[in-house]
Design a protein around this motif. Structure first.
Motif, short mmCIF file in Angstrom:
data_model
loop_
_atom_site.label_atom_id
_atom_site.label_comp_id
_atom_site.label_asym_id
_atom_site.label_seq_id
_atom_site.Cartn_x
_atom_site.Cartn_y
_atom_site.Cartn_z
N PRO A 324 35.87 43.32 -23.45
CA PRO A 324 37.00 43.25 -24.39
C PRO A 324 37.24 44.61 -25.05
O PRO A 324 36.30 45.31 -25.43
CB PRO A 324 36.53 42.22 -25.42
CG PRO A 324 35.51 41.40 -24.70
CD PRO A 324 34.83 42.34 -23.75
N HIS A 325 38.50 44.97 -25.16
CA HIS A 325 38.82 46.28 -25.73
C HIS A 325 40.01 46.17 -26.68
O HIS A 325 41.12 46.62 -26.36
CB HIS A 325 39.12 47.29 -24.62
CG HIS A 325 39.17 48.72 -25.13
ND1 HIS A 325 38.08 49.55 -25.15
CD2 HIS A 325 40.18 49.45 -25.65
CE1 HIS A 325 38.40 50.72 -25.64
NE2 HIS A 325 39.69 50.68 -25.96
N PRO A 326 39.81 45.56 -27.84
CA PRO A 326 40.89 45.56 -28.83
C PRO A 326 41.10 46.96 -29.38
O PRO A 326 40.14 47.74 -29.53
CB PRO A 326 40.38 44.60 -29.91
CG PRO A 326 38.89 44.64 -29.78
CD PRO A 326 38.60 44.86 -28.32
N TRP A 327 42.34 47.31 -29.65
CA TRP A 327 42.65 48.62 -30.21
C TRP A 327 42.50 48.57 -31.73
O TRP A 327 42.74 47.54 -32.34
CB TRP A 327 44.06 49.05 -29.83
CG TRP A 327 44.25 49.17 -28.35
CD1 TRP A 327 44.87 48.28 -27.54
CD2 TRP A 327 43.77 50.22 -27.51
NE1 TRP A 327 44.83 48.70 -26.23
CE2 TRP A 327 44.16 49.89 -26.18
CE3 TRP A 327 43.06 51.40 -27.74
CZ2 TRP A 327 43.87 50.71 -25.11
CZ3 TRP A 327 42.77 52.22 -26.66
CH2 TRP A 327 43.17 51.87 -25.36
N PRO A 328 42.12 49.69 -32.34
CA PRO A 328 42.07 49.72 -33.81
C PRO A 328 43.43 49.33 -34.38
O PRO A 328 44.48 49.79 -33.92
CB PRO A 328 41.74 51.18 -34.13
CG PRO A 328 41.07 51.70 -32.90
CD PRO A 328 41.71 50.98 -31.75
N GLU A 329 43.39 48.42 -35.35
CA GLU A 329 44.64 47.94 -35.92
C GLU A 329 45.33 49.07 -36.67
O GLU A 329 44.73 49.77 -37.49
CB GLU A 329 44.38 46.78 -36.87
CG GLU A 329 45.65 46.14 -37.41
CD GLU A 329 45.39 44.91 -38.24
OE1 GLU A 329 46.34 44.37 -38.81
OE2 GLU A 329 44.20 44.51 -38.30
N GLN A 330 46.61 49.27 -36.35
CA GLN A 330 47.41 50.30 -37.01
C GLN A 330 48.44 49.60 -37.89
O GLN A 330 49.62 49.54 -37.56
CB GLN A 330 48.06 51.22 -35.98
CG GLN A 330 47.05 52.01 -35.16
CD GLN A 330 47.70 52.89 -34.12
OE1 GLN A 330 48.73 52.57 -33.55
NE2 GLN A 330 47.09 54.04 -33.86
N ALA A 331 47.95 49.05 -38.96
CA ALA A 331 48.82 48.29 -39.84
C ALA A 331 49.80 49.22 -40.55
O ALA A 331 49.44 50.33 -40.96
CB ALA A 331 47.99 47.52 -40.86
N TRP A 332 51.03 48.76 -40.69
CA TRP A 332 52.06 49.51 -41.41
C TRP A 332 52.50 48.66 -42.59
O TRP A 332 52.80 47.47 -42.42
CB TRP A 332 53.24 49.81 -40.48
CG TRP A 332 54.39 50.48 -41.17
CD1 TRP A 332 54.35 51.62 -41.92
CD2 TRP A 332 55.76 50.05 -41.17
NE1 TRP A 332 55.60 51.92 -42.40
CE2 TRP A 332 56.49 50.98 -41.95
CE3 TRP A 332 56.43 48.97 -40.60
CZ2 TRP A 332 57.85 50.86 -42.17
CZ3 TRP A 332 57.79 48.86 -40.81
CH2 TRP A 332 58.49 49.80 -41.58
N ASP A 333 52.51 49.24 -43.77
CA ASP A 333 52.82 48.47 -44.97
C ASP A 333 54.31 48.31 -45.22
O ASP A 333 54.72 47.73 -46.23
CB ASP A 333 52.14 49.09 -46.20
CG ASP A 333 52.67 50.48 -46.53
OD1 ASP A 333 53.60 50.95 -45.85
OD2 ASP A 333 52.15 51.10 -47.48
N GLY A 334 55.13 48.81 -44.32
CA GLY A 334 56.57 48.64 -44.44
C GLY A 334 57.28 49.73 -45.20
O GLY A 334 58.52 49.72 -45.29
#
Length: 546
Positions: A324-334
């Motif tokens: 499994p290789h999930p990518w680091p979450e790149q959350a954007w706050d808008g």
């Protein structure tokens, strides 16, 4: 056992071309009139994907000003050979048909095919090399003898012909990147018709040709044929379609077709393909054509089949034997706090985004400059993201002070120049108003309804809630707690391929975003402080919280 949840690329991501380089797997998809051109996603486990590149990002590579709706970049093909990536694509400049005395006449269309290369998927891709204009959906095949071949569908514009004349192949010189020799028609297709989207593979001495057939609607399909010679003749797969939803609009993954194969390091073969998911209770795919993937098998007779042999698309195939290789979450706050446009957003047609918007003119805001109408095919200030869910909420805050009825800015749900719903702030005799403008196939032109005859001063927050085919707009003054929900429920399902006027191409999907127009010529700007997209249950919670 864990499973992949199809589609893997949600929202408008059609015509997948897939390639593996070592442990890295890449999928390129069509972007049509949206800029920059081509989306390339990256995965290492087939389940988790991230946007890696939009390679056509300069005027020298792509300028689509004036391109009709659903034209522009069609069916890119991504491959890897000689230590570099190769990308071929079509820039469609004209989509027209002439009728004479009610009969179909010559159908003159302009399909220009180009090649760009790069040694890194996220690098600066080369300027394009022009290849031909004989048809669309170009693809490269790098043979094991060191030769490279270009394939594309052949367009026959002559009156009374079938238009889709088959698949042609022509050799490409790897050193000069120029076509050599003459093109040869290698496959005329099957009775399904609409033969397009070619990809070629070599296995056990056979050349396997994969094509899309049946059109882009419910009868779409993946079809295969094989030959001992690259130039044919090709015999058709004995089962007919290798993959199709069989004309079923109610299939979990409908409109399945236009695929490409990739072999993993363990020898298993996977098929990436496009599909559609109609909005609940409708036969309209507002999300556009999306990308799914599933394993397939080579049988003892040398033909490719789905794992269960039915030819049906699988909504939940098992994950491959990869870590499994999930990518680091790149959350954007808008918020718009950085100098670059967030990855989710694109704009239409022009390679000059600085003429449309700025993230530095007023730090912390996306400034849209008032340009052409929301139906413009040249330069309109619309910055938008894909709709990726059947239920979502978007909110935004805008500062805009129009003093003329030709100035407007606001929140748009947009398919193309003939299909949109637009909540906008404008002015009438110096009084700031809120309007809803809609264009739909069953309307003559656009409707423009005044919903708030006098808006208070200051920043305004705009909102859209979509639940399947139902679309509702709302607004409030910045700082207010309560939303003012507008009384009308609009039809979100018109923002789809299936809702159309006769003769128009419809191949994209719904976007939602921010827009600004100024036909008075002053270029009045609108400043957007934030933009928030919430999906599914989170959309419901957002309505209660915000």
């Amino acid at each position: 056992m864990t499973h992949i949840c199809n589609p893997i690329l949600r929202g408008f991501n059609p015509d997948p071309s897939i390639v593996r380089v070592g442990e890295d797997i890449f999928i390129a998809t069509s972007t049509f009139e949206w800029y920059p051109g081509v989306q390339i996603h990256h995965s290492r486990d087939l389940a988790n994907w991230r946007l890696a590149s939009r390679p056509l990002a300069r005027a020298a590579q792509l300028d689509m000003r004036g391109n009709p709706d659903s034209c522009g970049v069609w069916a890119p093909d991504l491959s890897h050979a000689d230590g570099r990536f190769w990308l071929v694509y079509t820039d469609v400049k004209r989509y027209g048909q002439t009728t004479v005395d009610g009969a179909t006449g010559a159908s003159l269309r302009d399909f220009h095919n180009y090649l760009v290369t790069c040694d890194r998927i996220d690098g600066a891709w080369s300027d394009p090399v022009y290849l031909n204009s004989s048809g669309f959906d170009p693809a490269l095949f790098h043979d094991d003898d060191g030769s490279t071949w270009l394939l594309n569908m052949l367009w026959d514009h002559r009156p009374g012909r079938g238009r889709f004349a088959g698949i042609v192949a022509q050799q490409l010189c790897r050193e000069t990147l120029r076509l050599i020799g003459v093109p040869k028609l290698i496959f005329t297709g099957t009775a399904r018709g609409f033969t397009e989207g070619p990809h070629l593979y070599k296995r056990d001495g056979w050349y396997h040709l994969l094509v899309a057939e049946g059109g882009t609607g419910w009868d779409h399909a993946v079809v295969m044929a094989r030959s001992r010679s690259l130039l044919g003749p090709y015999e058709v797969h004995p089962d007919g379609a290798v993959l199709t939803a069989g004309g079923r609009a109610d299939a979990p993954l409908a409109r399945a077709g236009h695929g490409d194969l990739v072999e993993l390091a363990d020898g298993t073969t996977w098929l990436a393909f496009l599909c559609g998911r109609p909005a609940p209770g409708t036969e309209r795919c507002v999300l556009g054509r999306e990308t799914s993937i599933q394993p397939v098998r080579w049988d003892a007779d040398g033909w490719l089949r789905t794992i269960d042999g039915t030819g049906k698309p699988d909504p939940t195939p098992p994950q491959p034997a990869l870590a499994p290789h999930p990518w680091p979450e790149q959350a954007w706050d808008g918020t718009f706090d950085g100098p670059d446009l967030p990855d989710a957003f694109q704009w239409l047609r022009t390679p000059r985004p600085e003429f449309l918007f700025s993230l530095t003119a007023r730090p912390g805001h996306l400034r849209l400059f008032g340009r052409e109408t929301i139906g413009s095919l040249f330069q309109q200030s619309l910055v938008a993201r894909r709709q990726t869910d059947h239920r979502y909420t978007v909110t935004t805050r805008v500062e805009f002070a129009p003093d003329h009825f030709q100035q407007a800015a606001g929140l748009a749900c947009y398919y193309n120049s003939t299909k949109f719903h637009y909540l906008n702030i404008t002015s009438d005799d110096g009084v700031r108003q809120l309007h809803v403008m809609s264009a739909a196939p069953d309307l003559t032109g656009c409707t423009d309804v005044v919903v708030v005859p006098a808006l208070p001063d200051g920043a305004i927050e705009l909102r859209v809630d979509v639940d399947g085919a139902a679309l509702r707009f709302a607004w409030r003054s910045a700082g207010d707690r309560e939303w003012q929900v507008l009384p009308m429920t609009l039809d979100a399902s018109i923002l789809s391929d299936e809702a159309t006027l006769p003769g128009l191409p419809n191949f994209t999907g719904c976007f939602v975003g921010m827009a600004c127009q100024d036909l008075s010529g002053t270029g009045l700007a609108a400043d957007f402080e934030w933009f928030r997209y919430r999906e599914g249950d989170e959309a419901e919670r957002a309505f209660l919280r915000d």
